[in-house]
Scaffold this motif. Structure first.
Motif, PDB file in Angstrom:
ATOM      1  N   GLY A 158       0.822  -1.210   0.000  1.00 46.05           N
ATOM      2  CA  GLY A 158       0.000   0.000   0.000  1.00 46.05           C
ATOM      3  C   GLY A 158       0.852   1.254   0.000  1.00 46.05           C
ATOM      4  N   MET A 159       1.945   1.236   0.760  1.00 46.11           N
ATOM      5  CA  MET A 159       2.846   2.391   0.774  1.00 46.11           C
ATOM      6  C   MET A 159       3.476   2.588  -0.599  1.00 46.11           C
ATOM      7  SD  MET A 159       5.882   3.318   3.411  1.00 46.11           S
ATOM      8  CE  MET A 159       6.580   4.973   3.427  1.00 46.11           C
ATOM      9  N   ALA A 160       3.820   1.501  -1.251  1.00 48.22           N
ATOM     10  CA  ALA A 160       4.388   1.607  -2.603  1.00 48.22           C
ATOM     11  C   ALA A 160       3.393   2.254  -3.561  1.00 48.22           C
ATOM     12  CB  ALA A 160       4.800   0.231  -3.111  1.00 48.22           C
ATOM     13  N   HIS A 161       2.136   1.885  -3.436  1.00 40.61           N
ATOM     14  CA  HIS A 161       1.114   2.491  -4.295  1.00 40.61           C
ATOM     15  C   HIS A 161       0.972   3.988  -4.001  1.00 40.61           C
ATOM     16  CE1 HIS A 161      -0.013  -1.173  -6.229  1.00 40.61           C
ATOM     17  NE2 HIS A 161      -0.469  -1.742  -5.130  1.00 40.61           N
ATOM     18  N   LEU A 162       1.029   4.366  -2.713  1.00 42.10           N
ATOM     19  CA  LEU A 162       0.986   5.797  -2.387  1.00 42.10           C
ATOM     20  C   LEU A 162       2.207   6.519  -2.949  1.00 42.10           C
ATOM     21  CD1 LEU A 162      -0.349   6.018   1.285  1.00 42.10           C
ATOM     22  CD2 LEU A 162      -1.471   6.813  -0.808  1.00 42.10           C
ATOM     23  N   GLY A 163       3.345   5.869  -2.909  1.00 41.96           N
ATOM     24  CA  GLY A 163       4.547   6.452  -3.513  1.00 41.96           C
ATOM     25  C   GLY A 163       4.355   6.693  -4.994  1.00 41.96           C
ATOM     26  N   ARG A 164       3.700   5.755  -5.657  1.00 46.66           N
ATOM     27  CA  ARG A 164       3.406   5.922  -7.085  1.00 46.66           C
ATOM     28  C   ARG A 164       2.458   7.095  -7.312  1.00 46.66           C
ATOM     29  NH1 ARG A 164       0.161   1.470 -10.247  1.00 46.66           N
ATOM     30  NH2 ARG A 164      -0.582   2.795 -11.915  1.00 46.66           N
ATOM     31  N   LEU A 165       1.441   7.223  -6.452  1.00 44.90           N
ATOM     32  CA  LEU A 165       0.529   8.371  -6.544  1.00 44.90           C
ATOM     33  C   LEU A 165       1.333   9.665  -6.476  1.00 44.90           C
ATOM     34  CD1 LEU A 165      -2.503   9.499  -6.316  1.00 44.90           C
ATOM     35  CD2 LEU A 165      -2.020   9.563  -3.864  1.00 44.90           C
ATOM     36  N   LEU A 166       2.243   9.761  -5.512  1.00 42.37           N
ATOM     37  CA  LEU A 166       3.048  10.970  -5.343  1.00 42.37           C
ATOM     38  C   LEU A 166       3.973  11.224  -6.523  1.00 42.37           C
ATOM     39  CD1 LEU A 166       4.077  10.733  -1.594  1.00 42.37           C
ATOM     40  CD2 LEU A 166       2.695  12.542  -2.649  1.00 42.37           C
ATOM     41  N   THR A 167       4.688  10.194  -6.965  1.00 40.98           N
ATOM     42  CA  THR A 167       5.637  10.404  -8.054  1.00 40.98           C
ATOM     43  C   THR A 167       4.938  10.671  -9.374  1.00 40.98           C
ATOM     44  OG1 THR A 167       5.902   8.024  -8.435  1.00 40.98           O
ATOM     45  CG2 THR A 167       7.485   9.101  -6.955  1.00 40.98           C
ATOM     46  N   ASP A 168       3.758  10.085  -9.578  1.00 38.18           N
ATOM     47  CA  ASP A 168       2.984  10.406 -10.785  1.00 38.18           C
ATOM     48  C   ASP A 168       2.603  11.884 -10.793  1.00 38.18           C
ATOM     49  OD1 ASP A 168       3.101   7.776 -11.648  1.00 38.18           O
ATOM     50  OD2 ASP A 168       0.974   7.341 -11.265  1.00 38.18           O
ATOM     51  N   TRP A 169       2.340  12.436  -9.607  1.00 35.93           N
ATOM     52  CA  TRP A 169       1.871  13.816  -9.500  1.00 35.93           C
ATOM     53  C   TRP A 169       3.017  14.817  -9.462  1.00 35.93           C
ATOM     54  CZ3 TRP A 169       1.682  17.209  -5.011  1.00 35.93           C
ATOM     55  CH2 TRP A 169       0.900  18.361  -5.209  1.00 35.93           C
ATOM     56  N   ALA A 170       4.038  14.545  -8.634  1.00 40.07           N
ATOM     57  CA  ALA A 170       5.082  15.538  -8.391  1.00 40.07           C
ATOM     58  C   ALA A 170       6.438  15.163  -8.965  1.00 40.07           C
ATOM     59  CB  ALA A 170       5.225  15.770  -6.882  1.00 40.07           C
ATOM     60  N   GLY A 171       6.634  13.913  -9.302  1.00 41.10           N
ATOM     61  CA  GLY A 171       7.958  13.455  -9.705  1.00 41.10           C
ATOM     62  C   GLY A 171       8.780  13.106  -8.477  1.00 41.10           C
ATOM     63  N   VAL A 172       9.649  12.162  -8.597  1.00 40.89           N
ATOM     64  CA  VAL A 172      10.423  11.685  -7.451  1.00 40.89           C
ATOM     65  C   VAL A 172      11.345  12.767  -6.886  1.00 40.89           C
ATOM     66  CG1 VAL A 172      12.317  10.665  -8.785  1.00 40.89           C
ATOM     67  CG2 VAL A 172      11.711   9.713  -6.559  1.00 40.89           C
ATOM     68  N   GLN A 173      11.864  13.620  -7.745  1.00 40.02           N
ATOM     69  CA  GLN A 173      12.820  14.632  -7.303  1.00 40.02           C
ATOM     70  C   GLN A 173      12.198  15.689  -6.391  1.00 40.02           C
ATOM     71  OE1 GLN A 173      11.650  14.210 -10.363  1.00 40.02           O
ATOM     72  NE2 GLN A 173      10.827  16.178 -11.023  1.00 40.02           N
ATOM     73  N   ARG A 174      10.887  15.814  -6.361  1.00 36.82           N
ATOM     74  CA  ARG A 174      10.237  16.849  -5.540  1.00 36.82           C
ATOM     75  C   ARG A 174       9.788  16.341  -4.173  1.00 36.82           C
ATOM     76  NH1 ARG A 174       7.542  19.306 -10.620  1.00 36.82           N
ATOM     77  NH2 ARG A 174       8.697  21.255 -10.776  1.00 36.82           N
ATOM     78  N   ILE A 175       9.893  15.065  -3.918  1.00 36.76           N
ATOM     79  CA  ILE A 175       9.411  14.529  -2.642  1.00 36.76           C
ATOM     80  C   ILE A 175      10.489  14.727  -1.574  1.00 36.76           C
ATOM     81  CG2 ILE A 175       8.624  12.484  -1.404  1.00 36.76           C
ATOM     82  CD1 ILE A 175       7.567  11.493  -4.157  1.00 36.76           C
ATOM     83  N   ARG A 176      10.131  15.487  -0.525  1.00 41.44           N
ATOM     84  CA  ARG A 176      11.054  15.737   0.590  1.00 41.44           C
ATOM     85  C   ARG A 176      10.891  14.689   1.683  1.00 41.44           C
ATOM     86  NH1 ARG A 176      10.797  22.067   2.212  1.00 41.44           N
ATOM     87  NH2 ARG A 176      11.241  22.959   0.163  1.00 41.44           N
TER      88      ARG A 176
END
Length: 132
Positions: free
Chosen positions: A59-77
């Motif tokens: 489930g956490m991996a899926h939330l990570g995908r939600l975030l990276t789809d929206w903001a890109g991995v480089q923007r996640i603090r």
């Protein structure tokens, strides 16, 4: 990520599809988490459960995908979750996120995250801070 991010901005929901036994077996192999309660029906039943259930980290991996789809991995603090309920096999979780705070000085936003099931059960909650 859209050009304007305000409090209340909703991330496009991510419906991940059915959590199948194959999904659980593949995730066990990929993650190295071979806890039999996630893949062995007899073990799950011996623990008093009706069936196996999904790994919380799936489930956490899926939330990570939600975030990276929206903001890109480089923007996640930051990204953190709390596991609050079991995700049963055959469930169809949906990941959602809503911006709950924007710091224009720090050029960042706080996103509240959830994974929920069709019956309304929330299985994971979390937060992330993303750069704007």
């Amino acid at each position: 990520m859209s050009a304007t991010i305000d409090v209340g901005t909703e991330l496009p929901p991510l419906a991940v599809g059915e959590i199948s036994r194959t999904t659980l077996a593949l995730f066990a192999g990929a993650s190295g988490d071979h806890n039999p309660i996630h893949i062995d029906l007899d073990v799950a039943r011996s623990a008093g459960l009706d069936d196996v259930f999904a790994h919380g980290m799936l489930g956490m991996a899926h939330l990570g995908r939600l975030l990276t789809d929206w903001a890109g991995v480089q923007r996640i603090r930051t990204f953190a979750v709390r596991f609050v309920a079991i995700t049963p096999v055959h469930a169809e979780p949906v990941c959602r996120g809503t911006v709950v705070a924007v710091d224009t000085d720090a050029r960042s936003a706080v996103v509240e995250l959830t994974v929920s099931l069709a019956d309304g059960t929330t299985t994971l909650t979390g937060t992330a801070v993303v750069d704007l």
